[in-house]
Design a protein around this motif. Structure first.
Motif: not given
Length: 168
Positions: A152-161
């Motif tokens: 969730l933190k990574a996605a909030a930082e713009g990392i696409p999943f």
């Protein structure tokens, strides 16, 4: 040859054809999802020396029993679910669960800690919802290290999943 040994060899052959070298194998995969007809894959495999006796039921058993759920058969088509090295496969973008896992080796850990997770010749980094599937991948190259990813933190930082299918 024992059925288990044949299944392992068939799984490796299907992996090579569907994930890494489809054109060299004589397969034309769909550009969007990396699939081909089950009949086409069976025809190509049966044409190889030593594989003329392979049946559709053998391929279906390999798909069903794959410990890492490598393949998917749907509507008469087959594809590798992840791990492609030959072209960009289109996956559905999505919102990840709060935590995902990545199994790796102890020797790779310093590189990951300094450079981050990299696909290492593949198209994507494979993350799992369970430690079981992450461990299967991570054990191949030495002493297992399990990374817990705050997705969730990574996605909030713009990392696409991207969603490649559910683990069974």
């Amino acid at each position: 040859m024992k059925k288990q040994s044949v299944d392992m060899k068939l799984s490796k052959l299907m992996t090579k054809m569907l994930r890494h070298k489809p054109l060299e194998s004589g397969l034309q995969l769909d550009e969007e999802d990396g699939s081909c007809s089950v009949e086409e894959l069976l025809r190509v495999i049966k044409a190889l020396p030593g594989w003329s006796e392979i049946k559709l039921s053998d391929m279906e058993r390999v798909v069903r029993n794959s410990d890492k759920q490598r393949f998917e058969i749907k509507n008469g088509r087959i594809k590798a679910r992840y791990g492609h090295s030959y072209q960009k496969i289109q996956y559905t973008p999505g919102n990840p669960p709060a935590v995902l896992y990545h199994g790796t080796s102890k020797q790779a850990l310093p590189f990951i800690m300094s450079d981050g997770l990299e696909p290492m010749g593949r198209q994507y980094v494979h993350l799992s919802e369970s430690t079981h599937f992450a461990a299967l991948a991570g054990r191949r190259k030495g002493e297992l290290v399990m990374l817990k990813i705050d997705s969730l933190k990574a996605a909030a930082e713009g990392i696409p999943f991207y969603y490649a299918g559910s683990e069974q």
